[in-house]
Enzyme design. Structure first.
Site, PDB file in Angstrom:
ATOM      1  N   ARG A  59       0.821  -1.232   0.192  1.00 60.32           N
ATOM      2  CA  ARG A  59      -0.011  -0.068  -0.115  1.00 60.32           C
ATOM      3  C   ARG A  59       0.886   1.222   0.028  1.00 60.32           C
ATOM      4  NH1 ARG A  59      -5.626  -0.967   2.602  1.00 60.32           N
ATOM      5  NH2 ARG A  59      -5.763  -3.174   2.740  1.00 60.32           N
ATOM      6  N   HIS A  62       1.979   6.997  -0.547  1.00 62.50           N
ATOM      7  CA  HIS A  62       1.100   7.832  -0.471  1.00 62.50           C
ATOM      8  C   HIS A  62       1.293   9.126   0.570  1.00 62.50           C
ATOM      9  CE1 HIS A  62      -1.782   4.207  -0.935  1.00 62.50           C
ATOM     10  NE2 HIS A  62      -1.344   4.664  -2.053  1.00 62.50           N
ATOM     11  N   LYS A  72       2.296  11.208  10.503  1.00 59.49           N
ATOM     12  CA  LYS A  72       1.582   9.581  10.924  1.00 59.49           C
ATOM     13  C   LYS A  72       2.590   9.028  12.064  1.00 59.49           C
ATOM     14  CE  LYS A  72      -0.297   9.195   6.399  1.00 59.49           C
ATOM     15  NZ  LYS A  72       0.051   8.938   5.069  1.00 59.49           N
ATOM     16  N   TYR A 132      -2.320   3.445  12.665  1.00 60.19           N
ATOM     17  CA  TYR A 132      -1.768   4.676  12.620  1.00 60.19           C
ATOM     18  C   TYR A 132      -2.496   5.949  12.770  1.00 60.19           C
ATOM     19  CZ  TYR A 132      -2.849   4.335   7.591  1.00 60.19           C
ATOM     20  OH  TYR A 132      -3.391   4.579   6.484  1.00 60.19           O
ATOM     21  N   ASP A 170      -2.815   2.509  -6.853  1.00 59.15           N
ATOM     22  CA  ASP A 170      -1.070   2.477  -6.618  1.00 59.15           C
ATOM     23  C   ASP A 170      -0.214   1.856  -7.807  1.00 59.15           C
ATOM     24  OD1 ASP A 170      -1.223   1.339  -3.190  1.00 59.15           O
ATOM     25  OD2 ASP A 170      -1.592   3.333  -4.280  1.00 59.15           O
TER      26      ASP A 170
HETATM   27  C1  LIG Z   1      -6.952   6.715   3.888  1.00 57.88           C
HETATM   28  C2  LIG Z   1      -8.378   6.619   3.883  1.00 57.88           C
HETATM   29  C3  LIG Z   1      -9.092   5.743   2.953  1.00 57.88           C
HETATM   30  N1  LIG Z   1     -10.562   6.037   3.278  1.00 57.88           N
HETATM   31  C4  LIG Z   1     -11.310   5.115   2.607  1.00 57.88           C
HETATM   32  C5  LIG Z   1     -11.253   5.367   0.988  1.00 57.88           C
HETATM   33  C6  LIG Z   1     -11.488   4.040   0.340  1.00 57.88           C
HETATM   34  O1  LIG Z   1     -12.769   3.747   0.244  1.00 57.88           O
HETATM   35  C7  LIG Z   1     -10.847   3.047   1.356  1.00 57.88           C
HETATM   36  C8  LIG Z   1      -9.263   2.352   0.973  1.00 57.88           C
HETATM   37  O2  LIG Z   1      -8.498   3.763   0.934  1.00 57.88           O
HETATM   38  P1  LIG Z   1      -7.131   3.411   0.165  1.00 57.88           P
HETATM   39  O3  LIG Z   1      -7.237   2.589  -1.030  1.00 57.88           O
HETATM   40  O4  LIG Z   1      -6.676   4.933  -0.116  1.00 57.88           O
HETATM   41  O5  LIG Z   1      -6.276   2.979   1.520  1.00 57.88           O
HETATM   42  P2  LIG Z   1      -4.823   2.630   1.475  1.00 57.88           P
HETATM   43  O6  LIG Z   1      -4.334   2.025   0.064  1.00 57.88           O
HETATM   44  O7  LIG Z   1      -4.489   1.712   2.789  1.00 57.88           O
HETATM   45  O8  LIG Z   1      -4.317   4.139   1.707  1.00 57.88           O
HETATM   46  C9  LIG Z   1      -3.188   4.397   2.732  1.00 57.88           C
HETATM   47  O9  LIG Z   1      -2.139   3.710   2.662  1.00 57.88           O
HETATM   48  C10 LIG Z   1      -0.840   4.536   3.038  1.00 57.88           C
HETATM   49  C11 LIG Z   1      -0.236   3.391   3.746  1.00 57.88           C
HETATM   50  C12 LIG Z   1      -1.177   5.731   3.778  1.00 57.88           C
HETATM   51  O10 LIG Z   1      -0.299   6.064   4.833  1.00 57.88           O
HETATM   52  C13 LIG Z   1      -2.468   6.462   3.745  1.00 57.88           C
HETATM   53  O11 LIG Z   1      -2.934   6.610   5.106  1.00 57.88           O
HETATM   54  C14 LIG Z   1      -3.284   5.951   2.801  1.00 57.88           C
HETATM   55  O12 LIG Z   1      -3.114   6.451   1.744  1.00 57.88           O
HETATM   56  O13 LIG Z   1     -10.646   3.851   2.462  1.00 57.88           O
HETATM   57  C15 LIG Z   1     -11.112   6.533   4.457  1.00 57.88           C
HETATM   58  O14 LIG Z   1     -12.365   6.531   4.641  1.00 57.88           O
HETATM   59  N2  LIG Z   1     -10.497   7.509   5.116  1.00 57.88           N
HETATM   60  C16 LIG Z   1      -8.988   7.498   4.822  1.00 57.88           C
HETATM   61  O15 LIG Z   1      -8.266   8.263   5.970  1.00 57.88           O
END
Ligand SMILES: Cc1cn([C@H]2C[C@H](O)[C@@H](COP(=O)(O)OP(=O)(O)O[C@H]3O[C@H](C)C(=O)[C@H](O)[C@H]3O)O2)c(=O)[nH]c1=O
Length: 190
Positions: A59, A62, A72, A132, A170
């Site tokens: 992941r 970002h 964070k 986190y 990603d």
């Molecule tokens: C980040 C976030 C996401 N979401 C929802 C949006 C999507 O429906 C779902 C998955 O989101 P995303 O694919 O962006 O999640 P990750 O790929 O884990 O993203 C995170 O991964 C890296 C490691 C990070 O440090 C960031 O916090 C963040 O970008 O959660 C939310 O509702 N609130 C939030 O704060």
């Protein structure tokens, strides 16, 4: 609480104390006052928790852009992950440099990532949970991403020949070459 430097200014490893007894252990996983005693005074406003079921899930990388940039404090609740932070603060002596560390429930380590870093991780055990704290809330309109395997960053994820599991976002992330970072070193250090 142990604070260890990483070589990237502002990025430190935090290891809270664990008080063991016959039942197990107790640990203050976050204490604003204890961090402030080490010069790290951040008002966290949101906790995040994600589960990645498969080994080799990546992941990241970002970040959220100013004025919604996030510091964070990252830890692993279950399993094992390799956490990576990349300094993207223009003017930083370590601009474009990365640091990685294994975080696990067992080692209890945390990575304190200031605003101005891109963040990502790869899982090294099934059903790995990352937990986190963030210093600002979710602002998807300000999100930025860099390719985890960008050749100019040269991050060694320890994947070997294994293709990672990536989200579509990603997989489509941008290159570091030509990246116009919105972060300035003095801003992040402020
Ligand atoms: C980040 C976030 C996401 N979401 C929802 C949006 C999507 O429906 C779902 C998955 O989101 P995303 O694919 O962006 O999640 P990750 O790929 O884990 O993203 C995170 O991964 C890296 C490691 C990070 O440090 C960031 O916090 C963040 O970008 O959660 C939310 O509702 N609130 C939030 O704060």
């Amino acid at each position: 609480m142990l604070i260890e430097e990483t070589g990237l200014p502002g990025l430190v490893v935090v290891t809270p104390a664990r008080f063991g007894d016959s039942r197990g252990f107790f640990s203050e996983t976050w204490s604003r006052s204890k961090l402030a005693q080490h010069g790290i005074d951040i008002e966290f406003v949101q906790d995040n928790h994600s589960l990645s079921a498969q080994v080799g899930t990546v992941r990241g990388l970002h970040f959220q852009k100013p004025p919604r940039a996030q510091a964070k404090l990252v830890r692993c609740g279950r399993g094992l992950l390799f956490d990576v932070a990349v300094d993207i603060r223009k003017g930083s002596p370590t601009y474009g440099k990365w640091f990685g560390i294994e975080l696990s429930f067992e080692n209890g380590r945390q990575l304190m990532i200031p605003a101005g870093f891109a963040h990502g991780f790869v899982t090294r055990a099934p059903d790995t949970e990352i937990i986190y704290k963030c210093s600002d809330g979710y602002a998807p309109e300000t999100e930025g991403a860099l390719r985890y395997d960008d050749p100019d960053l040269g991050i060694d994820w320890g994947l070997g020949d294994t293709a990672p599991i990536l989200s579509a976002k990603d997989a489509a992330a941008g290159a570091f070459a030509g990246f116009d970072s919105p972060f300035l070193y003095e801003d992040s250090a402020a």
